[in-house]
Design an enzyme around this catalytic site. Structure first.
Site, short mmCIF file in Angstrom:
data_model
loop_
_atom_site.label_atom_id
_atom_site.label_comp_id
_atom_site.label_asym_id
_atom_site.label_seq_id
_atom_site.Cartn_x
_atom_site.Cartn_y
_atom_site.Cartn_z
N CYS A 1 1.46 2.73 3.45
CA CYS A 1 1.99 1.81 4.75
C CYS A 1 3.15 2.11 5.20
CB CYS A 1 1.58 0.41 3.84
SG CYS A 1 2.38 -0.95 5.01
N PHE B 1 5.27 0.12 7.03
CA PHE B 1 6.13 -1.04 6.85
C PHE B 1 6.54 -1.21 5.53
CE2 PHE B 1 3.13 -1.67 10.59
CZ PHE B 1 4.13 -1.84 11.73
N CYS B 2 5.46 -0.81 4.57
CA CYS B 2 6.14 -1.15 3.11
C CYS B 2 7.16 -0.02 2.82
CB CYS B 2 4.64 -0.67 2.34
SG CYS B 2 3.45 -1.94 2.47
N TYR C 1 0.76 -1.15 0.16
CA TYR C 1 -0.10 0.10 -0.09
C TYR C 1 0.87 1.16 0.16
CZ TYR C 1 -3.41 -3.44 1.99
OH TYR C 1 -4.23 -4.34 2.19
#
Length: 349
Positions: A102, A104-105, A99
């Protein structure tokens, strides 16, 4: 007359000896930093501090206690070096399922970008998740590296780091590990309550969906409004779970903690010996050298903690929460340096 000649000869000999002794003392003073250069360039991370202590004495121990990770070999004359550009040719097909917003991404992307690993991005529909139907793992990020699936942002960074640094895979310092854990266990938890603090901010955070991914108009519309509504309510639960009373105050406090951890350094990462010694008078004593190096420990390049912190903050930088963060805290200078150092290696399609 003979006695006079003998006295003159003896006087010259004494004078010569005194000059020689003074010269040797001066050479000894100059040799200390040279020997220190040799120690820095020859030692490995294990026992690094002890070698310096042995050479300059126990009083020097405090100044090198932070140098648990050895620096690269020194240039002979401490000449200015071009900015390091880490490169990797170890991966041929890298695809990130993500995403865009996001945290964490974006941690994974910060790592890939900094190490110049070319990668493609597949934007996942946050409602249907049809793009990752092929995987048993139903969260993002998912990274495919030459066909191998990797999951969990911190594990992905560790695995890639080990592949890049085959001879030095365990070189992370305790400080680096501590702050990576802090990013995952604290910093990231104050983000959602800020990103989705109000309905307008939640909708702003989903604007990306209208330009990212191969979604139809209907999919984009549903994803934006349904996603924003869902995350608005999720953020309220997260706010309660993590005992957050004032969203912005918690964000400002967290990033100020990070700036304090930098302690005046450009980055949390490893120190640059060439920079250190170029700033130290070669005739200084051990005490002066200790004092100078104590201020120069760390900071010449980002480490994994820098990349993790930068990664989770990057998706909010140009949202209202991120703009407020830069305006009301001291994070701006570090963020700008990181932005310049990290760059982008994403393959545009």
């Amino acid at each position: 007359m003979r006695r006079f000649n003998r006295l003159a000869t003896l006087s010259r000999a004494v004078s010569s000896g005194a000059t020689s002794a003074a010269t040797q003392h001066r050479h000894h003073q100059l040799a200390q930093p040279a020997a220190l250069f040799s120690t820095f360039s020859s030692c490995q991370s294990q026992g690094f501090a002890q070698k310096i202590v042995n050479r300059l004495g126990p009083s020097f121990a405090g100044g090198v206690a932070g140098f648990s990770a050895a620096a690269p070999s020194l240039a002979q004359d401490a000449k200015p070096q071009a900015k390091e550009q880490p490169r990797s040719q170890k991966f041929s097909d890298v695809v990130l399922y993500q995403y865009e917003a996001c945290p964490f991404c974006n941690k994974v992307k910060a790592f890939l970008d900094y190490y110049r690993i070319p990668y493609k991005v597949v934007e996942v529909n946050p409602i249907s998740k049809k793009e990752i139907k092929w995987s048993d793992y139903k969260k993002v990020p998912i990274l495919k590296v030459d066909g191998e699936q990797m999951v969990d942002s911190s594990d992905i960074m560790d695995k890639l780091f080990q592949r890049i640094h085959l001879d030095n895979a365990s070189s992370q310092s305790d400080e680096e590990k501590k702050w990576r854990a802090w990013v995952d266990n604290h910093l990231v938890h104050v983000l959602s309550p800020n990103i989705y603090r109000t309905t307008s901010e939640a909708l702003e955070s989903f604007d990306y969906i209208t330009t990212q991914g191969n979604f139809s108009f209907t999919e984009k519309l549903v994803a934006k409004y349904a996603g924003a509504a869902a995350m608005y309510f999720v953020s309220k639960k997260l706010k309660k779970r993590h005992n957050i009373t004032d969203e912005r105050a918690s964000l400002y406090e967290a990033v100020e903690i990070w700036v304090d951890a930098l302690n005046g350094r450009h980055y949390l990462g490893l120190f640059n010996c060439n920079l250190c010694f170029s700033m130290v008078d070669i005739t200084c004593d051990a005490h002066e050298l200790t004092s100078t190096l104590s201020h120069l420990t760390g900071g010449s390049k980002p480490n994994l903690a820098d990349l993790a912190a930068f990664g989770v903050l990057r998706p909010i930088r140009h949202l209202k929460s991120g703009r407020d963060m830069v305006e009301h805290t001291r994070i701006g200078d570090w963020y700008t340096r990181m932005e310049s150092s990290v760059g982008s290696s994403r393959i545009k399609e």
